[in-house]
Design a protein around this motif. Structure first.
Motif, PDB file in Angstrom:
ATOM      1  N   UNK A  57      92.477 -60.795 114.886  1.00 52.45           N
ATOM      2  CA  UNK A  57      91.259 -61.491 114.461  1.00 52.45           C
ATOM      3  C   UNK A  57      90.810 -60.790 113.194  1.00 52.45           C
ATOM      4  N   UNK A  58      91.138 -61.373 112.047  1.00 54.17           N
ATOM      5  CA  UNK A  58      90.868 -60.666 110.810  1.00 54.17           C
ATOM      6  C   UNK A  58      89.640 -61.149 110.056  1.00 54.17           C
ATOM      7  N   UNK A  59      89.056 -62.255 110.472  1.00 53.08           N
ATOM      8  CA  UNK A  59      87.864 -62.760 109.792  1.00 53.08           C
ATOM      9  C   UNK A  59      86.610 -62.313 110.542  1.00 53.08           C
ATOM     10  N   UNK A  60      85.664 -61.793 109.788  1.00 51.42           N
ATOM     11  CA  UNK A  60      84.403 -61.324 110.381  1.00 51.42           C
ATOM     12  C   UNK A  60      83.683 -62.450 111.122  1.00 51.42           C
ATOM     13  N   UNK A  61      83.763 -63.670 110.567  1.00 47.85           N
ATOM     14  CA  UNK A  61      83.116 -64.816 111.221  1.00 47.85           C
ATOM     15  C   UNK A  61      83.767 -65.114 112.569  1.00 47.85           C
ATOM     16  N   UNK A  62      85.093 -64.902 112.664  1.00 43.76           N
ATOM     17  CA  UNK A  62      85.780 -65.120 113.937  1.00 43.76           C
ATOM     18  C   UNK A  62      85.334 -64.089 114.967  1.00 43.76           C
ATOM     19  N   UNK A  63      85.161 -62.849 114.530  1.00 43.47           N
ATOM     20  CA  UNK A  63      84.671 -61.805 115.441  1.00 43.47           C
ATOM     21  C   UNK A  63      83.307 -62.199 115.992  1.00 43.47           C
ATOM     22  N   UNK A  64      82.418 -62.648 115.094  1.00 45.03           N
ATOM     23  CA  UNK A  64      81.080 -63.060 115.529  1.00 45.03           C
ATOM     24  C   UNK A  64      81.153 -64.217 116.521  1.00 45.03           C
ATOM     25  N   UNK A  65      82.065 -65.154 116.284  1.00 47.10           N
ATOM     26  CA  UNK A  65      82.193 -66.310 117.177  1.00 47.10           C
ATOM     27  C   UNK A  65      82.590 -65.875 118.591  1.00 47.10           C
ATOM     28  N   UNK A  66      83.318 -64.779 118.707  1.00 48.29           N
ATOM     29  CA  UNK A  66      83.772 -64.302 120.016  1.00 48.29           C
ATOM     30  C   UNK A  66      82.698 -63.520 120.769  1.00 48.29           C
ATOM     31  N   UNK A  67      81.750 -62.913 120.047  1.00 49.27           N
ATOM     32  CA  UNK A  67      80.769 -62.052 120.716  1.00 49.27           C
ATOM     33  C   UNK A  67      79.349 -62.610 120.716  1.00 49.27           C
ATOM     34  N   UNK A  68      79.114 -63.731 120.043  1.00 47.70           N
ATOM     35  CA  UNK A  68      77.779 -64.315 119.998  1.00 47.70           C
ATOM     36  C   UNK A  68      77.477 -65.036 121.306  1.00 47.70           C
ATOM     37  N   UNK A  69      76.289 -64.824 121.829  1.00 50.25           N
ATOM     38  CA  UNK A  69      75.859 -65.558 123.015  1.00 50.25           C
ATOM     39  C   UNK A  69      75.536 -64.707 124.218  1.00 50.25           C
ATOM     40  N   UNK A  70      75.424 -63.399 124.033  1.00 48.45           N
ATOM     41  CA  UNK A  70      75.043 -62.523 125.139  1.00 48.45           C
ATOM     42  C   UNK A  70      76.009 -62.609 126.302  1.00 48.45           C
ATOM     43  N   UNK A  71      75.472 -62.851 127.508  1.00 47.41           N
ATOM     44  CA  UNK A  71      76.317 -62.927 128.708  1.00 47.41           C
ATOM     45  C   UNK A  71      77.258 -64.127 128.690  1.00 47.41           C
ATOM     46  N   UNK A  72      76.934 -65.136 127.877  1.00 45.67           N
ATOM     47  CA  UNK A  72      77.772 -66.328 127.817  1.00 45.67           C
ATOM     48  C   UNK A  72      78.744 -66.300 126.645  1.00 45.67           C
ATOM     49  N   UNK A  73      78.877 -65.153 125.986  1.00 45.63           N
ATOM     50  CA  UNK A  73      79.795 -65.086 124.848  1.00 45.63           C
ATOM     51  C   UNK A  73      81.229 -65.263 125.336  1.00 45.63           C
ATOM     52  N   UNK A  74      82.089 -65.691 124.441  1.00 46.06           N
ATOM     53  CA  UNK A  74      83.477 -66.017 124.769  1.00 46.06           C
ATOM     54  C   UNK A  74      84.186 -64.854 125.447  1.00 46.06           C
ATOM     55  N   UNK A  75      84.081 -63.651 124.886  1.00 44.55           N
ATOM     56  CA  UNK A  75      84.814 -62.517 125.451  1.00 44.55           C
ATOM     57  C   UNK A  75      84.354 -62.190 126.871  1.00 44.55           C
ATOM     58  N   UNK A  76      83.062 -62.261 127.132  1.00 46.84           N
ATOM     59  CA  UNK A  76      82.574 -61.984 128.497  1.00 46.84           C
ATOM     60  C   UNK A  76      83.022 -63.069 129.472  1.00 46.84           C
ATOM     61  N   UNK A  77      83.030 -64.314 129.016  1.00 49.75           N
ATOM     62  CA  UNK A  77      83.501 -65.406 129.876  1.00 49.75           C
ATOM     63  C   UNK A  77      84.970 -65.195 130.239  1.00 49.75           C
ATOM     64  N   UNK A  78      85.766 -64.789 129.257  1.00 45.26           N
ATOM     65  CA  UNK A  78      87.197 -64.553 129.504  1.00 45.26           C
ATOM     66  C   UNK A  78      87.376 -63.384 130.466  1.00 45.26           C
ATOM     67  N   UNK A  79      86.608 -62.312 130.280  1.00 38.92           N
ATOM     68  CA  UNK A  79      86.700 -61.168 131.192  1.00 38.92           C
ATOM     69  C   UNK A  79      86.413 -61.589 132.621  1.00 38.92           C
ATOM     70  N   UNK A  80      85.357 -62.371 132.803  1.00 38.67           N
ATOM     71  CA  UNK A  80      84.995 -62.820 134.150  1.00 38.67           C
ATOM     72  C   UNK A  80      86.050 -63.767 134.728  1.00 38.67           C
ATOM     73  N   UNK A  81      86.506 -64.690 133.921  1.00 41.69           N
ATOM     74  CA  UNK A  81      87.439 -65.705 134.405  1.00 41.69           C
ATOM     75  C   UNK A  81      88.806 -65.124 134.772  1.00 41.69           C
TER      76      UNK A  81
END
Length: 197
Positions: A49-73
């Motif tokens: 993930x080399x774009x800063x905007x892509x990093x933000x897209x993965x971590x934005x949203x608190x508990x509902x952010x993409x990375x946390x959803x993936x961890x839980x799922x």
């Protein structure tokens, strides 16, 4: 057989680095097989993930952010390393599914919830609008999120309804198509001569 169990000791470095099992022979054999099975199924992978905007897209949203959803799922361990990517660790099957989900969130999965739209300097301004006005209008109308990833020259449109995502993309394309394009044509005539035509 005096009711003993297996004791697990973790050793760092040296000849005995790793997990050391201590206990009765029969239990050790079963415990050792479980550890080997775990090791065989436990993998680690890197998702670039080399774009800063892509990093933000993965971590934005608190508990509902993409990375946390993936961890839980998928019950995996995810680590975002700024400017490099996401490290995914866990069971082989879930690591691969997590990688696909991260890629899908950034580049568009097959289910249509995320679409990526290529843009250029002439059209991105129209798509986003002054102070983000057009993007906000599209977001509200179609219940989607529009992210500009300038370093990749794309707009990412995300939503829970694939038909709404398609409609939002169509709306953005229509707006971009309405932008007048310009082209430079070599001409031997002076500006004054062209103006007189």
């Amino acid at each position: 057989g005096g009711g003993g169990g297996v004791r697990v000791e973790r050793h760092e470095g040296g000849l005995r680095a790793g997990v050391v099992l201590v206990g009765e022979a029969e239990l050790l054999t079963r415990a050792s097989a479980l550890v080997r099975q775990f090791e065989a199924n436990h993998v680690e992978a890197e998702v670039g993930v080399d774009a800063e905007e892509d990093e933000r897209a993965l971590v934005t949203g608190g508990e509902k952010c993409v990375l946390r959803e993936i961890q839980r799922e998928f019950n995996v361990e995810l680590t975002l390393v700024k400017g490099k990517g996401v490290t995914v660790a866990g069971q082989r099957e879930f690591v691969h599914r997590s990688e696909a989900r991260i890629r899908g969130e950034l580049d568009g999965p097959m289910d249509g919830r995320v679409k990526v739209l290529s843009v250029n300097d002439d059209t991105v301004g129209a798509a986003i609008g002054k102070k983000g006005a057009n993007a906000k209008k599209v977001e509200a109308k179609f219940n989607v999120r529009v992210d500009s990833v300038a370093s990749r020259s794309i707009l990412r449109v995300k939503g829970s309804d694939p038909s709404a995502v398609d409609a939002a993309v169509a709306s953005l394309i229509e707006t971009m198509d309405s932008v007048s394009a310009s082209d430079t044509v070599p001409c031997a005539l002076s500006a004054e001569a062209l103006a007189a035509c």
